[in-house]
Write a protein that holds these residues in place. Structure first.
Motif, short mmCIF file in Angstrom:
data_model
loop_
_atom_site.label_atom_id
_atom_site.label_comp_id
_atom_site.label_asym_id
_atom_site.label_seq_id
_atom_site.Cartn_x
_atom_site.Cartn_y
_atom_site.Cartn_z
N TYR A 1 -5.94 -13.90 -2.57
CA TYR A 1 -5.38 -12.68 -1.95
C TYR A 1 -6.02 -12.18 -0.59
O TYR A 1 -5.30 -11.67 0.35
N LEU A 2 -7.24 -12.77 -0.65
CA LEU A 2 -7.86 -12.10 0.80
C LEU A 2 -7.67 -12.88 1.95
O LEU A 2 -6.99 -13.98 1.76
N VAL A 3 -8.16 -12.58 3.25
CA VAL A 3 -7.56 -13.32 4.31
C VAL A 3 -8.09 -13.89 5.34
O VAL A 3 -9.39 -13.81 5.32
N LYS A 4 -7.43 -14.37 6.22
CA LYS A 4 -8.00 -15.11 7.16
C LYS A 4 -7.82 -14.15 8.58
O LYS A 4 -8.64 -14.23 9.41
N PHE B 1 -13.78 -17.10 6.51
CA PHE B 1 -13.72 -15.94 7.51
C PHE B 1 -12.91 -16.60 8.43
O PHE B 1 -12.94 -17.31 9.02
N ARG B 2 -11.83 -15.77 8.33
CA ARG B 2 -10.73 -15.86 9.53
C ARG B 2 -10.33 -17.26 9.81
O ARG B 2 -10.09 -17.93 10.65
N VAL C 1 -17.34 -19.80 -6.17
CA VAL C 1 -16.17 -19.12 -5.69
C VAL C 1 -16.36 -17.84 -5.26
O VAL C 1 -16.48 -16.95 -6.04
N PHE C 2 -15.90 -17.50 -3.87
CA PHE C 2 -16.26 -15.98 -3.68
C PHE C 2 -14.89 -15.68 -2.71
O PHE C 2 -14.53 -16.54 -2.26
N PRO C 3 -14.47 -14.29 -2.73
CA PRO C 3 -13.53 -13.90 -1.92
C PRO C 3 -13.88 -14.06 -0.61
O PRO C 3 -14.93 -14.02 -0.17
N PRO C 4 -12.80 -14.44 0.29
CA PRO C 4 -12.96 -14.48 1.79
C PRO C 4 -13.61 -13.37 2.31
O PRO C 4 -13.35 -12.32 1.90
N ALA C 5 -14.67 -13.48 3.48
CA ALA C 5 -15.20 -12.58 3.91
C ALA C 5 -14.38 -11.42 4.94
O ALA C 5 -13.55 -12.20 5.32
N LEU C 6 -14.39 -10.17 4.67
CA LEU C 6 -13.52 -9.04 5.49
C LEU C 6 -14.40 -8.98 6.52
O LEU C 6 -13.83 -8.32 7.68
#
Length: 312
Positions: free
Chosen positions: A128-131, A280-281, A299-304
């Protein structure tokens, strides 16, 4: 209940010190059964001499600490609660010589399922997290302030090789602060004020948390079947080290969930700062991440956010 000679010792002690009877009974919890209370009472009386500043009938930090430790031990024995290993070692040492008759045997969910892995820490999910995000980078002592993303060309490849070793002493101190804070509140659980607990521990170590908020509606690539697009995603860091991500209906709820996830890392025997790969992005970067000793898929959520920025 504490059986045999243990019961005799307590009764004999109270017979010799009748002035303590009413006071020690006032320490009993309203919901404690006779079995639980008699065991915890023995724990308290056996360890009073190790807290010489305790004055029966007078509140004191020493008394609060002894009562907290007695509750930790009783919760572990009768309810199956788990605490950081240094705390468990402490209360087990203090309980040496106490025998509990027919103590319940409990297993964790992972033990029952025959697993040791824990799901990846993310309230939204890695997919769900983003680029592309526009976070608000926040020092928790100040109101939320908007900051822009750096240009992609200014991103470094990651933290310096010696960064984990440089940060490790601080997080060793934070681990101890969290362990004792959880003891004082009766242990880790779903109904705690996770953010306030975590923030107070960090500030007691002369540091501050920072968080990044991203509106969920600004996050692309959500699964097509997901109708919930309101709310906030929060990422927590301290000294540039990533500790947790959480989702909530507003910033406070997201921050609380991220703090809850971060506190889970402190349930093992120690915490370790490591360099891990994250997204990240839209690209892979090396990030500093706080981990426990639980084996799990990396496995980590993408960095904000990405604090390792500068000229290349």
């Amino acid at each position: 209940m504490a059986q045999g000679r243990g019961e005799d010792i307590v009764s004999e002690f109270l017979d010799q010190n009748p002035q303590l009877v009413n006071w020690v009974e006032s320490l009993r919890g309203h919901c404690e059964t006779n079995k639980q209370w008699e065991a915890r009472r023995e724990f308290i009386l056996r360890n009073m001499e190790t807290f010489p500043t305790i004055q029966p009938g007078s509140p004191s930090p020493s008394l609060d600490r002894l009562l907290s430790l007695s509750m930790v031990w009783a919760n572990h024995v009768f309810l199956g609660c788990r605490y950081p290993q240094p705390v468990m070692d402490k209360v087990n040492e203090m309980a040496e010589g106490i025998t509990v008759k027919e103590a319940p045997e409990r297993k964790t969910r992972d033990e029952i399922m025959g697993k040791t892995k824990r799901p990846a820490v993310s309230a939204v999910g890695a997919d769900y997290l983003v680029k592309k995000t526009k976070p608000n980078d926040t020092d928790l002592k100040d109101p939320v302030k908007s900051v822009g993303h750096p240009a992609a060309s200014t991103l470094k490849s990651g933290p310096s090789p010696g960064a984990p070793a440089e940060h490790q002493p601080f997080f060793n101190r934070l681990y101890k602060a969290v362990a004792w804070k959880l003891v004082s509140v009766g242990g880790y659980g779903p109904n705690l004020e996770h953010f306030e607990i975590f923030r107070s521990c960090v500030e007691s170590c002369k540091a501050s948390l920072s968080c990044v908020f991203v509106p969920l509606k600004d996050i692309p690539d959500l699964p097509s079947g997901r109708t919930q697009r309101e709310g906030q995603v929060c990422e927590l860091r301290c000294h540039t080290v990533y500790m947790g991500t959480g989702y909530g209906r507003d910033e406070c709820a997201a921050r609380a969930m991220a703090s809850k996830e971060a506190l889970k890392v402190f349930q093992g025997q120690k915490v370790t700062v490591k360099v891990c790969r994250r997204r990240f992005r839209g690209r892979d970067v090396e990030d500093l991440v706080l981990l426990d000793e639980q084996p799990r898929s990396q496995v980590f959520p993408p960095a904000l956010s990405y604090p390792f920025q500068g000229d290349q």
